[in-house]
Design a protein around this motif. Structure first.
Motif, mmCIF file in Angstrom:
data_model
loop_
_atom_site.group_PDB
_atom_site.id
_atom_site.type_symbol
_atom_site.label_atom_id
_atom_site.label_comp_id
_atom_site.label_asym_id
_atom_site.label_seq_id
_atom_site.Cartn_x
_atom_site.Cartn_y
_atom_site.Cartn_z
ATOM 1 N N ASN A 186 0.671 -1.056 -0.182
ATOM 2 C CA ASN A 186 -0.521 0.558 0.002
ATOM 3 C C ASN A 186 1.237 0.834 -0.434
ATOM 4 O O ASN A 186 1.739 1.115 0.060
ATOM 5 N N ARG A 187 0.572 2.404 -0.456
ATOM 6 C CA ARG A 187 0.210 3.243 -0.540
ATOM 7 C C ARG A 187 1.793 4.348 0.349
ATOM 8 O O ARG A 187 2.893 4.779 0.648
ATOM 9 N N TYR A 188 1.671 3.989 1.898
ATOM 10 C CA TYR A 188 2.196 4.231 3.509
ATOM 11 C C TYR A 188 3.371 3.492 2.991
ATOM 12 O O TYR A 188 4.413 3.437 4.250
ATOM 13 N N GLU A 189 3.342 2.409 2.637
ATOM 14 C CA GLU A 189 5.032 1.112 2.921
ATOM 15 C C GLU A 189 5.616 1.338 1.837
ATOM 16 O O GLU A 189 6.755 1.132 1.685
ATOM 17 N N THR A 190 4.910 1.833 0.216
ATOM 18 C CA THR A 190 5.949 1.979 -0.243
ATOM 19 C C THR A 190 5.717 3.275 -1.578
ATOM 20 O O THR A 190 4.211 3.118 -1.501
ATOM 21 N N SER A 191 6.376 3.560 -2.638
ATOM 22 C CA SER A 191 5.823 4.545 -3.262
ATOM 23 C C SER A 191 6.532 3.182 -5.212
ATOM 24 O O SER A 191 5.891 4.242 -6.249
ATOM 25 N N VAL A 192 6.241 2.692 -4.878
ATOM 26 C CA VAL A 192 6.856 1.982 -6.434
ATOM 27 C C VAL A 192 5.915 0.775 -7.281
ATOM 28 O O VAL A 192 5.580 1.959 -7.034
ATOM 29 N N VAL A 193 5.221 0.387 -6.072
ATOM 30 C CA VAL A 193 4.274 -0.791 -6.959
ATOM 31 C C VAL A 193 3.367 -0.696 -5.674
ATOM 32 O O VAL A 193 4.104 -1.728 -4.887
ATOM 33 N N ASN A 194 2.363 -0.191 -5.688
ATOM 34 C CA ASN A 194 0.957 -0.466 -5.732
ATOM 35 C C ASN A 194 -0.016 -1.295 -5.845
ATOM 36 O O ASN A 194 -0.367 -1.377 -5.099
ATOM 37 N N THR A 195 -0.204 -1.570 -7.695
ATOM 38 C CA THR A 195 -0.994 -2.221 -7.904
ATOM 39 C C THR A 195 -0.879 -3.031 -8.670
ATOM 40 O O THR A 195 0.661 -3.007 -9.505
ATOM 41 N N MET A 196 -1.860 -3.752 -9.608
ATOM 42 C CA MET A 196 -1.665 -4.887 -9.797
ATOM 43 C C MET A 196 -0.499 -4.385 -11.242
ATOM 44 O O MET A 196 -0.420 -5.080 -11.655
ATOM 45 N N GLU A 197 -1.115 -3.245 -11.527
ATOM 46 C CA GLU A 197 -1.064 -2.971 -12.796
ATOM 47 C C GLU A 197 -0.124 -2.348 -13.034
ATOM 48 O O GLU A 197 1.362 -2.774 -13.907
#
Length: 283
Positions: free
Chosen positions: A154-165
């Motif tokens: 999720n966005r609070y734990e990383t900014s690299v990848v948050n979604t399956m896309e």
């Protein structure tokens, strides 16, 4: 249809030989099929001993979880950090092969909690750097018959990848033994339609972690689990479905996962309630 597994993090951290000796018989007695094995630090548990312990209790090794605390990064990091992270991940692969686990999964791109803003061009460069850094791990895993599952957080734990896309884009061009590790907790936060996102991830799924939307037991939350499992069935994935949660009693892991209150009357209850609910849906 699916084996149901559990991560010993439900009860304790780190998961070492002593913890496994205590928990594996309990997990088997509860009726689980498999155990998910995190490696916080190399050598926490002995693969040969763990393989024999699981076999003695009729349990499979569902997968190995790579753990990325500060200093384990494959992107936007010093070369020595990337080199050490590659070595750690190769060690996870070796442990998985030795214990009979089919997959190593986790947020293998960057340490949990590390976030920074990226333009479109910067993100593309970050993803390209990740693919270069992970390639030797992918080849090492392929030689040992192990897959790699990249986990979106999720966005609070990383900014690299948050979604399956984003994960599909991230792994594009890597060997076919590199895919996606699903985690329903993060999907609930980040996906506008987690069921459609699951189908999008379908061809790439290597491992599946499940928990309630509050990180508690599946079934005691607002996720539509029959719909989720029906969508999962359409993907062709036939590996284990593993409950991942954490105990508030462990100071280090509770802080890392933001577990500030008990999520069930007891950790045994969390595991058993989740198992009972999922088993009922999968009959």
């Amino acid at each position: 249809m699916y084996d149901i597994g559990v991560n010993p993090w439900v009860w304790t951290s780190p998961v070492d030989d002593r913890a496994l000796a205590e928990l594996v018989p309990r997990i088997a007695a509860m009726g689980f099929d498999a155990v998910e094995l995190p490696i916080e630090n190399p050598g926490d548990w002995d693969p040969d001993r763990t393989r024999d312990l699981l076999a003695a209790h009729g349990l499979a090794a569902a997968g190995v979880c790579a753990v990325t605390p500060p200093g384990r990064d494959l992107v936007a990091a010093a070369p020595a950090v990337v080199e050490a992270t590659v070595a750690y991940l190769k060690g996870c692969v070796d442990s998985a092969a030795a214990v009979g686990a089919p997959c190593v999964g986790g947020p293998v791109y960057a340490s949990v909690g590390r976030t920074w803003r990226m333009s479109g061009a910067a993100r593309s460069a970050c993803y390209a750097e990740f693919r270069r850094s992970l390639t030797p791990v992918a080849h090492h895993a392929g030689e040992r018959g192990v897959t790699l599952g990249v986990e979106a957080l999720n966005r609070y734990e990383t900014s690299v990848v948050n979604t399956m896309e984003q994960v599909v884009e991230l792994i594009d061009g890597l060997p076919p033994n590199v895919g996606i590790m699903i985690d329903t907790y993060h999907m609930n936060i980040e996906e506008a339609d987690p069921y459609a996102a699951l189908v999008l991830a379908g061809p790439y799924i290597k491992h599946v972690q499940v928990s309630g939307t509050d990180r508690g037991a599946p079934g005691a939350d607002h996720l539509d689990w029959p719909r989720f499992l029906a969508a999962l069935a359409t993907t062709g994935y036939r590996g284990a479905v593993c409950i991942e949660s954490f105990t508030v009693e462990n100071e280090t892991i509770a802080a890392a996962a933001s577990i500030w209150r008990p999520l069930a009357p007891s950790q045994d209850r969390l595991a058993l309630d989740g198992l009972t609910y999922l088993r009922g849906l999968l009959r």
